[in-house]
Structures are given as C-alpha cells and as structure tokens.
Design an enzyme around this catalytic site. Structure first.
Site, PDB file in Angstrom:
ATOM      1  N   LYS A  51       0.052  43.240  30.626  1.00  0.00           N
ATOM      2  CA  LYS A  51      -1.461  43.875  29.379  1.00  0.00           C
ATOM      3  C   LYS A  51      -3.052  43.059  29.813  1.00  0.00           C
ATOM      4  O   LYS A  51      -2.754  41.976  30.154  1.00  0.00           O
ATOM      5  CB  LYS A  51      -1.355  43.839  27.926  1.00  0.00           C
ATOM      6  N   TYR A 276     -26.532  19.812  26.487  1.00  0.00           N
ATOM      7  CA  TYR A 276     -26.928  20.513  25.032  1.00  0.00           C
ATOM      8  C   TYR A 276     -26.838  19.273  24.425  1.00  0.00           C
ATOM      9  O   TYR A 276     -25.714  19.160  24.487  1.00  0.00           O
ATOM     10  CB  TYR A 276     -26.954  21.514  24.845  1.00  0.00           C
ATOM     11  N   MET A 324     -23.034  27.790  28.855  1.00  0.00           N
ATOM     12  CA  MET A 324     -22.993  29.567  29.128  1.00  0.00           C
ATOM     13  C   MET A 324     -23.012  29.699  31.160  1.00  0.00           C
ATOM     14  O   MET A 324     -21.572  30.261  31.133  1.00  0.00           O
ATOM     15  CB  MET A 324     -24.011  30.486  28.731  1.00  0.00           C
TER      16      MET A 324
HETATM   17  C1  LIG Z   1       2.952  39.649  25.643  1.00  0.00           C
HETATM   18  C2  LIG Z   1       4.062  41.042  25.185  1.00  0.00           C
HETATM   19  C3  LIG Z   1       5.129  40.100  25.339  1.00  0.00           C
HETATM   20  C4  LIG Z   1       5.127  38.698  27.112  1.00  0.00           C
HETATM   21  O1  LIG Z   1       4.417  37.609  26.927  1.00  0.00           O
HETATM   22  P1  LIG Z   1       5.173  36.656  27.333  1.00  0.00           P
HETATM   23  O2  LIG Z   1       4.643  35.247  26.000  1.00  0.00           O
HETATM   24  O3  LIG Z   1       3.712  36.315  27.851  1.00  0.00           O
HETATM   25  O4  LIG Z   1       6.211  36.571  28.222  1.00  0.00           O
HETATM   26  C5  LIG Z   1       6.432  41.010  25.535  1.00  0.00           C
HETATM   27  N1  LIG Z   1       6.500  41.933  24.522  1.00  0.00           N
HETATM   28  C6  LIG Z   1       5.378  41.779  24.390  1.00  0.00           C
HETATM   29  C7  LIG Z   1       5.676  42.958  22.745  1.00  0.00           C
HETATM   30  C8  LIG Z   1       4.197  41.323  23.603  1.00  0.00           C
HETATM   31  O5  LIG Z   1       3.063  41.986  23.111  1.00  0.00           O
END
Ligand SMILES: *Cc1c(COP(=O)(O)O)cnc(C)c1O
Length: 384
Positions: A51, A276, A324
């Site tokens: 993801k 800044y 930035m």
């Molecule tokens: C993001 C996620 C994982 C992976 O988590 P890690 O700590 O990166 O291994 C596993 N299961 C679910 C439901 C997640 O949302």
C-alpha cells in the site's frame, strides 16, 4: 555530470532536470522477502503489503519483483491501488485491507480484486454485483482491539455464516489486525486469543476458511503464534526494522536510498543566520552548502537543525529550518566539497550510514512515515 536519466520498465527514458532522487534496490526487496520466507518456514503464505505506493518504493516495480519471487498475495489499502496493479499486469491475488464503499464493488468483481468485508451492507452489495458478474473473493475483517474497520469479534459469527452460505461469493479468508504488537504483549495476546476463539467457533460450525491471518511485520518476526497460515509483512519487506532489537532475529537490507547533489556552496563568516526564522547562527567561519530538497519532497521540517547527511563519506549537519525546496548543511569540516557532489540523506556512503529509522526518531515519527512521505516530485530510480 549529466541530467538524471530514468529508464522505466517499458524502456522509455525520462530525463529529470533536477538532481534529487530515490534509488530503489529491487534485489534488496527480493532478499528481504526471502528472509521472511525463511523465517516463517514452509506452509505459511506471505501477503506482502504494498500500500501507499509500496511505502514510497513504487507499487508496480515492487509488486513485479515480489511476484517474480513467488509471493502468495499482495495487500493494498485502496481499490484504486489494486486496480493500478491489475492494469500493470500483476496477476497475483490482491486484497484491499480496508473497508470500501459500495461503488467500488463493481470494479473489484471485474478485475478479480479481493475485498475485505466487515458489515452486512457491503455484503448485500457484493451479493448483488456478483449475481451480475463473476464471483468475488472476500476476507472478513475482525476487530479484536484495533478499533478501526472490522466487525467486533463477539458479533462476527453471524456474518461469517451468512457469507459462507452465499453462493455468489468465495469466503477465502478471515483476519484481524494488532494495535500494539511489540509494545504491549498482554494486549496482543488478548487479541490473538479472541481471534482464535472465533476461529474455533467457526470450525465447530463446519465452516472452512482457507486463509487465516493476523501478523504484521512485528508479529511476523517475533510472535509465531500469530502466523496462522498467512503473514502480512510490510515494513520488513522494505528492509526497515520495526523494533531496534530485531536485527538480532532477522537480517534485512534497506531497499531505499534518498540522494541529492550540492547545488550551491558559500563561505560564511561567524554571526550569519541561516534560513527562515534564523534558528541557526554561525559561530565561526564555515562553509554552508545548499541542497535541492525540502519538505515538499518529504524531507520534513522536524529534521531542521537535527538531521545529518553524508557528503564525501562524512557527516554534515542540517542547519536552520528546512524549507519547501531547499535545505542547508554545514560542511565547514569537510575538505573539497564542491557543486555537484553527491549527498546521501538516507542510505550509505563510504563507511557511514543513515537509516530511515534514525530520521524517524529525530522527527518524532516512525520509519513508515519517513518513506511514505517521500513525495512524487522525487524520481524513483530502480536498481535491478
Ligand atoms: C499496513 C498493514 C500491514 C503491514 O504492517 P507492517 O507493520 O508494515 O508490517 C498489515 N496488515 C494491515 C491490515 C495493514 O493495514
């Protein structure tokens, strides 16, 4: 020195007129995957979590590498991420780990994307969609203490029965997610026990669910009881450690390096303020180099006056506020720094190394946020 040339998988070359980039080592991804495979042993499936653009590493390239390595499943957060993978030819099963809205069901059926289901409403929509098209694979998501999406474990059996009885759906999996793995063993044990209890009442009802899973990276490495028959590691696939004690248990290689080049350098007398808000004042004669990277690239302001970078194999400290698009570093102690010198913000140079985990600690954050935060403005360069 030339412009940054990035070759994509289909052979097209993009030229970037800017010298800040992230180098992704796909061999390291494959290595980490093999380490996890060795660690959990045969007979346990691995769902690699890709993801958020594969934690900033590039979903399509990473998923391709994992598919070649024989990964059993891919996990994403949104239907959009899953569709993107399908559109790039990924054949491997893909599970959307979050709850989705009914409007997303159609495309999931069409593209063979597995959905998580945790309530009756989505169940009804999936049933109707499946009646029109093919069957949809689903995993039921159980809340045992995360307090996010998922049906409470005490109430889940009824939904499980309904889904399993529905001919238009394939009940392929059931899972839960830990809220405090590695931090609160008591609560994590409570969660796995609640889940195991549900699994056994499902069995007593003669319902067979092929895939049962709970383990994120931490539990994959250090909580074997939660392996069940599938693990869902994310962070460790990218070579980062979710706990500082883990290097003793599993050897991983960081897959991402963040690099830039010195674009400007000047002699600076004592008493000059940098950036800044004038949070840094030179106290002696020094050299200040400017780097073409800033918080819009994901190099966060919290690192101001704290982080270090590597130049000519030495450490140089960030001085003043990160802006930035630009960041200043003090290079007064390093001989011969000149324009165009390569600078490492995450990764290795000579004998020095800066890890995402180190930056996370300085920014009062976690490694996850550091790598996910590297923005689209930063080209990804792949090493195969
Ligand atoms: C993001 C996620 C994982 C992976 O988590 P890690 O700590 O990166 O291994 C596993 N299961 C679910 C439901 C997640 O949302």
């Amino acid at each position: 020195m030339s412009n940054l040339e990035v070759k994509t998988r289909n052979g097209v070359t993009h030229t970037h007129h800017r010298s800040t980039w992230a180098e992704i080592d796909l061999k390291a991804i494959e290595y980490n995957y093999r380490q996890v495979r060795k660690h959990v042993g045969k007979g346990i499936n691995i769902m690699a979590v890709v993801k958020a653009n594969a934690y900033g590493h590039g979903t399509v390239e990473v998923s391709n590498a994992l598919e070649r390595s024989g990964v059993d499943y891919l996990g994403v957060a949104t239907t959009d991420e899953a569709v993107r993978l399908r559109d790039h030819g990924i054949k491997c099963p893909i599970l959307v780990l979050s709850s989705v809205l009914p409007v997303e069901v159609g495309v999931a059926v069409e593209k063979d994307i597995t959905l998580s289901i945790c309530d009756e409403e989505l169940f009804d929509v999936i049933r109707k969609e499946s009646a029109r098209g093919g069957k949809l694979k689903v995993h039921i998501k159980i809340d045992t203490g995360m307090g996010r999406v998922g049906i409470w474990h005490e109430e889940a059996l009824n939904l499980v029965k309904k889904v399993s009885a529905e001919s238009g759906m394939i009940l392929e999996g059931i899972y839960t997610h830990f809220s405090s793995a590695g931090r609160d063993d008591f609560f994590t044990t409570y969660q796995i026990e609640a889940f195991e209890k549900l699994l056994s009442s499902i069995e007593k009802n003669w319902i067979k669910i092929p895939l049962r899973h709970a383990a994120n990276s931490i539990a994959t490495v250090d909580f074997h009881r939660a392996h069940l028959n599938l693990v869902r590691p994310g962070l460790v696939i990218y070579g980062m450690y979710p706990k500082h004690t883990f290097p003793r248990i599993i050897k991983l290689k960081p897959a991402l390096e963040l690099k830039t080049r010195v674009v400007f350098i000047k002699d600076t007398p004592p008493g000059r303020s940098i950036s800044y808000g004038r949070t840094f004042i030179t106290h002696k004669h020094t050299k200040i180099a400017t780097l073409p990277i800033g918080y819009a690239d994901g190099y966060g302001r919290k690192l101001s006056n704290k982080a270090e970078v590597l130049i000519r194999g030495r450490r140089a400290r960030v001085v003043g506020k990160i802006t930035m698009d630009q960041t200043m570093v003090d290079v007064g102690h390093i001989n011969g720094v000149k324009m165009g010198d390569e600078v490492v913000l995450i990764g290795k140079q000579g004998r020095e190394e800066i890890r995402a985990e180190n930056l996370a600690r300085m920014a009062e954050s976690i490694a996850y946020e550091v790598v996910c935060g590297i923005s689209n403005r930063v080209p990804r360069v792949y090493k195969y």
